[in-house]
Design an enzyme around this catalytic site. Structure first.
Site, short mmCIF file in Angstrom:
data_model
loop_
_atom_site.label_atom_id
_atom_site.label_comp_id
_atom_site.label_asym_id
_atom_site.label_seq_id
_atom_site.Cartn_x
_atom_site.Cartn_y
_atom_site.Cartn_z
N ASP A 34 107.48 63.29 45.64
CA ASP A 34 106.67 64.34 45.00
C ASP A 34 106.16 65.30 46.07
O ASP A 34 105.48 64.88 47.01
CB ASP A 34 105.47 63.71 44.27
CG ASP A 34 104.64 64.78 43.57
OD1 ASP A 34 105.03 65.19 42.46
OD2 ASP A 34 103.62 65.22 44.14
N TYR A 39 102.00 72.63 49.29
CA TYR A 39 101.69 71.60 50.29
C TYR A 39 102.18 71.99 51.70
O TYR A 39 101.80 71.36 52.68
CB TYR A 39 102.30 70.23 49.93
CG TYR A 39 101.79 69.59 48.66
CD1 TYR A 39 100.67 70.06 47.99
CD2 TYR A 39 102.44 68.47 48.14
CE1 TYR A 39 100.23 69.46 46.82
CE2 TYR A 39 101.99 67.86 46.97
CZ TYR A 39 100.90 68.36 46.31
OH TYR A 39 100.46 67.76 45.16
N HIS A 101 102.17 73.72 38.56
CA HIS A 101 101.24 72.88 39.32
C HIS A 101 99.88 72.79 38.65
O HIS A 101 99.24 71.74 38.65
CB HIS A 101 101.09 73.46 40.73
CG HIS A 101 100.57 72.49 41.74
ND1 HIS A 101 100.94 72.51 43.06
CD2 HIS A 101 99.69 71.46 41.63
CE1 HIS A 101 100.31 71.54 43.71
NE2 HIS A 101 99.56 70.89 42.87
N ALA A 200 96.63 60.55 42.36
CA ALA A 200 95.43 59.80 42.79
C ALA A 200 95.44 58.38 42.21
O ALA A 200 94.40 57.87 41.78
CB ALA A 200 94.15 60.53 42.40
N ARG A 267 101.64 51.22 55.08
CA ARG A 267 101.07 51.36 53.72
C ARG A 267 102.10 51.93 52.74
O ARG A 267 102.09 51.60 51.56
CB ARG A 267 99.81 52.23 53.76
CG ARG A 267 98.63 51.53 54.42
CD ARG A 267 97.32 52.26 54.21
NE ARG A 267 97.18 53.45 55.03
CZ ARG A 267 96.73 53.45 56.29
NH1 ARG A 267 96.40 52.31 56.88
NH2 ARG A 267 96.63 54.58 56.96
#
Ligand SMILES: NC(=O)c1ccc[n+]([C@@H]2O[C@H](COP(=O)([O-])OP(=O)(O)OC[C@H]3O[C@@H](n4cnc5c(N)ncnc54)[C@H](OP(=O)(O)O)[C@@H]3O)[C@@H](O)[C@H]2O)c1
Length: 322
Positions: A34, A39, A101, A200, A267
């Protein structure tokens, strides 16, 4: 079309960070990335993809790439430019999914940068979703994207596109985590054939720092920390998993896509290792009960971004700072 239920998120990942993170993600087995024009990291992702394609380890059709219209280009005459630049940056001929977006358009900027007037984000008050959607459809017709969708849209905004468009939106990417489960939206999407994708998903622990850095703090907003919730910690202990893995597993069982972001290879790998355990129905229900509704929403618009609140398509109901 099929979309892998888990993808790697890249917001706040610099070009250099995504070189490492996306490479680690592909190595770990992610096949869904994504990103977004805004960004400013698509060229880094493109570099990694080229390396993988050139080496023969990955074929284009094996990876699902999502990018988004730059909010400064949310106008019929600029949407294609946003996508063309994303394709060039990514080194691709098409993306799998191209999404709006945000329902709120920002003032046009050739470079796609937010501009600020009198200390506030300059917004474009004339955003016309239906007119923009027609161009999104053209992007499918031209083969520049396989599918089209939206992000941060309300049900009302999605319904309007469904009623007025030729191609229905297939996807809505929204803030969604254990404290903000968006049940009505998820239900609607399931009934109407839209994929819900959770941004999130572990609570965006970097959000507070971001808001401080960019002056977008909402006065009085209390940040929540789902990774520290006792219910989550207890389940994590039982399965020998991390709180992040439990939060992601819950959402996957809920039937929504997840795009956890990490720039740390350890992670990145950890976040994918959620398919070797399953929450019991009791654990699932206990996590479902953690939903705080609107009070759980973490992404709001304050400080320099509070100008978006006056936009006709702005929709976040409760805001403490204007
Ligand atoms: N459409 C939109 O408007 C919108 C808005 C926000 C986000 N998104 C998309 O959704 C993605 C995910 O959202 P997000 O980045 O805000 O939040 P998130 O994925 O919930 O959280 C990311 C944060 O958690 C940390 N983290 C990642 N894995 C972890 C783990 N296993 N244990 C502890 N900490 C961990 C990361 O730090 P490290 O990097 O140091 O690991 C980073 O600070 C974004 O990257 C972006 O692609 C879209």
């Amino acid at each position: 079309m099929k979309m892998p239920i888990i993808g790697i998120g890249t917001w706040q990942g610099t070009k250099d960070e995504v070189l490492v993170a996306v490479d680690a993600a592909l190595e770990a087995g992610y096949r869904h990335i994504d990103t977004a024009h805004v960004y400013k990291n698509e060229t880094g992702i493109g570099t990694v993809l080229k390396k993988w394609f050139d080496s023969g380890k990955l074929k284009r059709e094996e990876v699902f790439i999502v990018t988004k219209v730059n909010p400064t280009h949310l106008r019929p005459e600029h949407i294609e430019k946003s996508l063309n630049e994303s394709l060039e940056n990514l080194g691709l001929e098409y993306v799998d999914l191209f999404i709006i977006h945000n329902p709120v358009g920002w003032k046009y900027s050739e470079e796609g940068n937010a501009t600020f007037e009198n200390g506030l984000l300059a917004v474009d008050m004339t955003t016309d979703h239906v007119a923009c959607w027609k161009v999104m459809e053209e992007m499918v017709d031209k083969g520049k994207t396989k599918s089209i969708g939206v992000s941060n849209f309300t049900l009302k905004q999605v319904k309007r596109l469904m009623e007025n468009g030729r191609i229905k939106p297939v996807y809505n990417q929204v803030e969604l985590h254990v404290y903000f489960q968006q049940k009505e939206l998820v239900e609607f999407n399931k009934k109407n054939g839209l994929v819900t994708c959770a941004y999130a998903p572990i609570g965006s622990p970097g959000l507070e720092t971001f808001n401080e850095r960019f002056g977008s703090q909402v006065e009085g907003h209390v940040y929540l920390h789902p990774m520290e919730d006792p219910v989550v910690l207890e389940i994590a202990k039982k399965y020998g998993k991390t709180p992040a893995q439990v939060l992601l597993r819950h959402l996957v069982q809920y039937g929504v896509g997840v795009i956890p972001k990490s720039s740390n290879p350890k992670r990145v790998k950890e976040n994918l290792e959620i398919f070797d355990f399953e929450l019991t129905s009791e654990e699932y229900e206990n996590m479902k009960a953690l939903d705080k509704g609107e009070a759980g929403r973490q992404f709001q618009r304050g400080g320099r971004f509070s100008s978006t609140i006056k936009h006709p398509e702005f929709h976040i109901p409760q805001i403490s700072s204007t």
